[in-house]
Design a protein around this motif. Structure first.
Motif, PDB file in Angstrom:
ATOM      1  N   ARG A 438       0.827  -1.202   0.000  1.00  0.00           N
ATOM      2  CA  ARG A 438       0.000   0.000   0.000  1.00  0.00           C
ATOM      3  C   ARG A 438       0.860   1.251   0.000  1.00  0.00           C
ATOM      4  N   ALA A 439       0.379   2.309  -0.665  1.00  0.00           N
ATOM      5  CA  ALA A 439       1.085   3.579  -0.611  1.00  0.00           C
ATOM      6  C   ALA A 439       0.546   4.386   0.556  1.00  0.00           C
ATOM      7  N   ALA A 440       1.431   5.071   1.288  1.00  0.00           N
ATOM      8  CA  ALA A 440       1.017   5.868   2.433  1.00  0.00           C
ATOM      9  C   ALA A 440       0.299   7.119   1.960  1.00  0.00           C
ATOM     10  N   PRO A 441      -0.544   7.729   2.834  1.00  0.00           N
ATOM     11  CA  PRO A 441      -1.223   8.957   2.452  1.00  0.00           C
ATOM     12  C   PRO A 441      -0.212  10.043   2.130  1.00  0.00           C
ATOM     13  N   PRO A 442      -0.433  10.852   1.086  1.00  0.00           N
ATOM     14  CA  PRO A 442       0.513  11.887   0.706  1.00  0.00           C
ATOM     15  C   PRO A 442       0.428  13.065   1.660  1.00  0.00           C
ATOM     16  N   PRO A 443       1.432  13.943   1.663  1.00  0.00           N
ATOM     17  CA  PRO A 443       1.378  15.127   2.497  1.00  0.00           C
ATOM     18  C   PRO A 443       0.292  16.065   2.004  1.00  0.00           C
ATOM     19  N   GLN A 557       2.090  11.752 -12.485  1.00  0.00           N
ATOM     20  CA  GLN A 557       2.795  12.155 -11.265  1.00  0.00           C
ATOM     21  C   GLN A 557       4.154  11.465 -11.149  1.00  0.00           C
ATOM     22  N   SER A 558       4.265  10.237 -11.658  1.00  0.00           N
ATOM     23  CA  SER A 558       5.502   9.460 -11.522  1.00  0.00           C
ATOM     24  C   SER A 558       6.385   9.533 -12.768  1.00  0.00           C
ATOM     25  N   ASP A 559       6.058  10.450 -13.687  1.00  0.00           N
ATOM     26  CA  ASP A 559       6.814  10.556 -14.943  1.00  0.00           C
ATOM     27  C   ASP A 559       6.864   9.227 -15.685  1.00  0.00           C
ATOM     28  N   ASP A 560       5.723   8.559 -15.752  1.00  0.00           N
ATOM     29  CA  ASP A 560       5.567   7.301 -16.497  1.00  0.00           C
ATOM     30  C   ASP A 560       6.389   6.150 -15.922  1.00  0.00           C
ATOM     31  N   ASN A 561       6.719   6.225 -14.652  1.00  0.00           N
ATOM     32  CA  ASN A 561       7.397   5.107 -13.975  1.00  0.00           C
ATOM     33  C   ASN A 561       6.330   4.214 -13.365  1.00  0.00           C
ATOM     34  N   LYS A 562       6.128   3.021 -13.932  1.00  0.00           N
ATOM     35  CA  LYS A 562       5.031   2.157 -13.508  1.00  0.00           C
ATOM     36  C   LYS A 562       5.187   1.683 -12.060  1.00  0.00           C
ATOM     37  N   THR A 563       6.420   1.451 -11.637  1.00  0.00           N
ATOM     38  CA  THR A 563       6.627   1.010 -10.253  1.00  0.00           C
ATOM     39  C   THR A 563       6.177   2.073  -9.269  1.00  0.00           C
ATOM     40  N   GLU A 564       6.573   3.333  -9.518  1.00  0.00           N
ATOM     41  CA  GLU A 564       6.169   4.423  -8.636  1.00  0.00           C
ATOM     42  C   GLU A 564       4.663   4.664  -8.730  1.00  0.00           C
ATOM     43  N   ALA A 565       4.113   4.560  -9.934  1.00  0.00           N
ATOM     44  CA  ALA A 565       2.672   4.756 -10.107  1.00  0.00           C
ATOM     45  C   ALA A 565       1.889   3.712  -9.317  1.00  0.00           C
ATOM     46  N   ALA A 566       2.360   2.470  -9.347  1.00  0.00           N
ATOM     47  CA  ALA A 566       1.695   1.409  -8.585  1.00  0.00           C
ATOM     48  C   ALA A 566       1.722   1.718  -7.101  1.00  0.00           C
ATOM     49  N   MET A 567       2.847   2.226  -6.610  1.00  0.00           N
ATOM     50  CA  MET A 567       2.956   2.570  -5.194  1.00  0.00           C
ATOM     51  C   MET A 567       2.004   3.701  -4.834  1.00  0.00           C
ATOM     52  N   LEU A 568       1.863   4.689  -5.731  1.00  0.00           N
ATOM     53  CA  LEU A 568       0.944   5.796  -5.473  1.00  0.00           C
ATOM     54  C   LEU A 568      -0.494   5.307  -5.343  1.00  0.00           C
ATOM     55  N   LEU A 569      -0.849   4.294  -6.139  1.00  0.00           N
ATOM     56  CA  LEU A 569      -2.225   3.792  -6.129  1.00  0.00           C
ATOM     57  C   LEU A 569      -2.443   2.700  -5.090  1.00  0.00           C
ATOM     58  N   GLY A 570      -1.376   2.270  -4.417  1.00  0.00           N
ATOM     59  CA  GLY A 570      -1.531   1.250  -3.389  1.00  0.00           C
ATOM     60  C   GLY A 570      -1.765  -0.136  -3.929  1.00  0.00           C
ATOM     61  N   VAL A 571      -1.170  -0.452  -5.090  1.00  0.00           N
ATOM     62  CA  VAL A 571      -1.325  -1.783  -5.681  1.00  0.00           C
ATOM     63  C   VAL A 571       0.057  -2.331  -6.017  1.00  0.00           C
ATOM     64  N   THR A 572       0.140  -3.629  -6.263  1.00  0.00           N
ATOM     65  CA  THR A 572       1.406  -4.223  -6.662  1.00  0.00           C
ATOM     66  C   THR A 572       1.697  -3.884  -8.122  1.00  0.00           C
ATOM     67  N   LEU A 573       2.958  -4.010  -8.524  1.00  0.00           N
ATOM     68  CA  LEU A 573       3.329  -3.715  -9.903  1.00  0.00           C
ATOM     69  C   LEU A 573       2.623  -4.667 -10.869  1.00  0.00           C
ATOM     70  N   ARG A 574       2.510  -5.942 -10.480  1.00  0.00           N
ATOM     71  CA  ARG A 574       1.831  -6.917 -11.341  1.00  0.00           C
ATOM     72  C   ARG A 574       0.369  -6.550 -11.518  1.00  0.00           C
ATOM     73  N   SER A 575      -0.278  -6.155 -10.415  1.00  0.00           N
ATOM     74  CA  SER A 575      -1.677  -5.735 -10.490  1.00  0.00           C
ATOM     75  C   SER A 575      -1.815  -4.483 -11.354  1.00  0.00           C
ATOM     76  N   PHE A 576      -0.854  -3.563 -11.228  1.00  0.00           N
ATOM     77  CA  PHE A 576      -0.900  -2.331 -12.021  1.00  0.00           C
ATOM     78  C   PHE A 576      -0.859  -2.654 -13.513  1.00  0.00           C
ATOM     79  N   LYS A 577       0.060  -3.547 -13.907  1.00  0.00           N
ATOM     80  CA  LYS A 577       0.178  -3.909 -15.317  1.00  0.00           C
ATOM     81  C   LYS A 577      -1.092  -4.591 -15.820  1.00  0.00           C
TER      82      LYS A 577
END
Length: 601
Positions: A438-443, A557-577
């Motif tokens: 899960r991704a933590a709540p943003p500031p 927000q993540s400049d098209d970095n799927k790993t960071e995008a997955a973290m922002l959404l609180g999902v795994t990279l596999r789930s994101f793909k």
């Protein structure tokens, strides 16, 4: 792809599930009863077991109990044509990953299977890490197996998979550089250089030439070209230690480097690319430094994307024996001495000591004790505690023993705040990672689209589905088939959701008595998710639109970095793909780019 065991006494159902699974690339073994399935499961390590509940002999629930009694962590999905709320609850209570009522759509089965396999992979990776740490009490150069350190190790592992900037905070002597090296070692940049810079020891007039290098003839004494530290770290990691010691002019130069990822050597005419991962560390409160005007706020936010906070040694006393014996073995070997152990009393004194200098101080104590010890055991009188700390610690300290040995100071009472904190109630803004997957709540200053509930994107989609389901049932006066038509979904899907919500037995009057506030609509733009009006709609298409919306924002927000995008959404990279593929996100993103005149990526 996974190895899956299908257990069902219905031949046609077994063959149908086998065909569906093999079409997706999975391997499938079949069993026609629970006992045969149990025997097969004991012979092979299946990634997933799908079992009917009602079968002659060993039922699906009994099979699940047998696995749990034997301590096997097999992931199991139960299916049944006799679905009731009680059955579903009983299955989940005994540890089933999911429950699917018969008949089901192919996609329902595949969604459950893919989710279960993803869950199992994540659990296995995390458990392997925890088992390794518990066995060896070490992670890279770090030593410790306390819950606080296990959390740090987990955070290091997840942060290492990204290329984003990291800020490591903690008191002096807690091991911040070791954490930076561990992140580098576990990242894709591990084969390239890790370059450490002591910001406090770099003269301001030399910062350009040291960081960026220089060209021959650019100043008096520049007889040859010199490669700077940024170039040395190309493809690797640049570690900025003692970050708070940078002067404001130096911070300006660093900000441009971090933000633009380009630099120009002294005397050079060409901008060079800085392909480095930035990790910074400080023992000071940068929030306090910002309030005092000594540190740039924009640089703080550029570097503090992921925050790793190291606990002081006094907050993890259970790690002191591990650390003490680690250093004892290290310095006994280095000094060719046969000092084999710490006496119980010496260890007791160390565990009661407050350690203002943290792990570095403990290492210093053990190193000096080994150097001066004449026997093969360190006794209490052999511990060479620093005299200046005996005086400074013994004043007004609780739990005082032996002059300089102290228990940790008591924590602040509930509601009490530190007078030095610029954020007394909410704490400093940061962006740490939190619970697994899960991704933590943003500031508070982050864009609104990052303000996801604790469950991330899945919570939004589930709340949206429940909102429409509830209102459709009220409009249909409890008739599931009519509600399914209004939502454009299968009645069986409604049945599953009703079991989860415990609404299967409610009639139209009881449904009408439930206030709408109980199942509110998530806060979403109307163009994405319209309010319920009582007319037909396509629930799946609405969910896809919402999912695509958040995928697009997270990728931006993540400049098209799927790993960071997955973290922002609180999902795994596999789930994101999988979501990208399921929602046709890339095709829709390409259309939008053409309409907006942006280049395709």
């Amino acid at each position: 792809m996974g190895l899956i065991l299908v257990i069902d006494d219905d031949l046609s159902m077994r063959e149908i599930m086998e065909m569906i699974l093999r079409a997706e690339g999975h391997q499938a073994d079949l069993a026609d009863n629970g006992q045969t399935g149990l025997e097969l499961a004991l012979e092979k390590d299946y990634d997933l077991i799908i079992s009917d509940i009602r079968m002659p002999g060993l039922s699906g629930l009994e099979l699940l109990r047998r696995f749990r009694e034997q301590g096997r962590q097999t992931t199991l999905i139960l299916i049944s044509a006799y679905a009731t709320t009680e059955t579903a609850v009983e299955a989940m209570r005994h540890g089933a990953y999911d429950f699917i009522p018969k008949p089901f759509r192919n996609q329902d089965l595949l969604t459950a299977v893919n989710s279960a396999l993803t869950h199992r992979n994540v659990d296995q990776e995390r458990q392997a890490l925890v088992d390794n740490i518990k066995t060896h009490q070490r992670f890279g150069g770090l030593v410790g197996s306390s819950p606080a350190m296990l959390q740090v190790y987990d955070l290091i592992t997840r942060a290492a998979q990204t290329s984003t900037s990291i800020l490591i905070t903690g008191e002096s002597g807690t091991g911040k550089e070791l954490v930076a090296r561990a992140v580098h070692t576990h990242s894709a940049r591990a084969d390239n250089n890790f370059v450490a810079i002591n910001c406090g020891g770099m003269p301001e007039q030399l910062v350009d030439s040291e960081l960026f290098g220089y060209k021959k003839g650019s100043f008096t004494g520049a007889l040859t070209d010199k490669q700077g530290l940024v170039a040395q770290a190309f493809g690797g990691t640049l570690f900025l230690d003692e970050l708070a010691e940078l002067t404001l002019p130096m911070q300006v130069k660093l900000l441009r480097l971090v933000q633009e990822k380009t630099y120009r050597p002294v005397g050079g005419n060409v901008e060079l690319t800085a392909d480095v991962r930035f990790i910074a560390a400080t023992n000071k409160s940068l929030e306090t430094e910002i309030m005092a005007g000594r540190f740039r706020e924009d640089l703080y936010y550029r570097l503090n994307v992921i925050n790793i906070q190291l606990p002081p040694l006094r907050e993890r006393p259970m790690d002191i024996p591990l650390l003490a014996h680690f250093f004892l073995e290290k310095y006994s070997r280095q000094q060719n001495k046969d000092v084999r152990k710490l006496s119980t009393y010496a260890l007791d004194i160390l565990q009661r000591y407050h350690f203002p200098g943290n792990v570095r101080e403990l290492e210093n104590i053990i190193e000096r004790s080994v150097a001066l010890e004449q026997s093969n055991i360190i006794l209490p009188e052999s511990l060479r505690l620093a005299d200046f700390k005996r005086e400074s610690i013994s004043l007004n300290q609780p739990g005082q023993i032996l002059g300089s040995l102290n228990f940790p100071a008591p924590p602040l009472e509930t509601g009490e705040t530190s007078l030095t904190s610029p954020w007394p109630e909410t704490g400093p803004p940061a962006f740490p990672l939190s619970s697994p997957g899960r991704a933590a709540p943003p500031p508070p200053d982050q864009p609104a689209f990052l303000r996801l509930p604790p469950g991330g994107l899945d919570d939004i989609l589930t709340s949206l589905e429940v909102y429409f389901l509830f209102n459709a049932l009220k409009t249909a006066e409890g008739r599931r088939s009519l509600a399914a038509k209004l939502l454009g979904i299968s009645p069986w899907r409604i049945r599953v959701r009703l079991m989860v919500l415990g609404l299967t037995a409610l009639d139209s009057q009881q449904l009408a008595s439930i206030p709408p506030e109980r199942y509110p609509k998530p806060s979403l733009p109307l163009e994405l998710a319209p309010d319920w009006t009582g007319t037909s709609l396509n629930l799946d298409e609405i969910k896809r639109q919402v999912e695509r919306h958040y995928l697009r924002l997270a990728m931006k927000q993540s400049d098209d970095n799927k790993t960071e995008a997955a973290m922002l959404l609180g999902v795994t990279l596999r789930s994101f793909k999988h979501r990208v593929e399921r929602t046709n996100y890339e095709r829709e993103a390409a259309k939008l780019a053409v309409l907006e005149g942006r280049p395709l990526k």
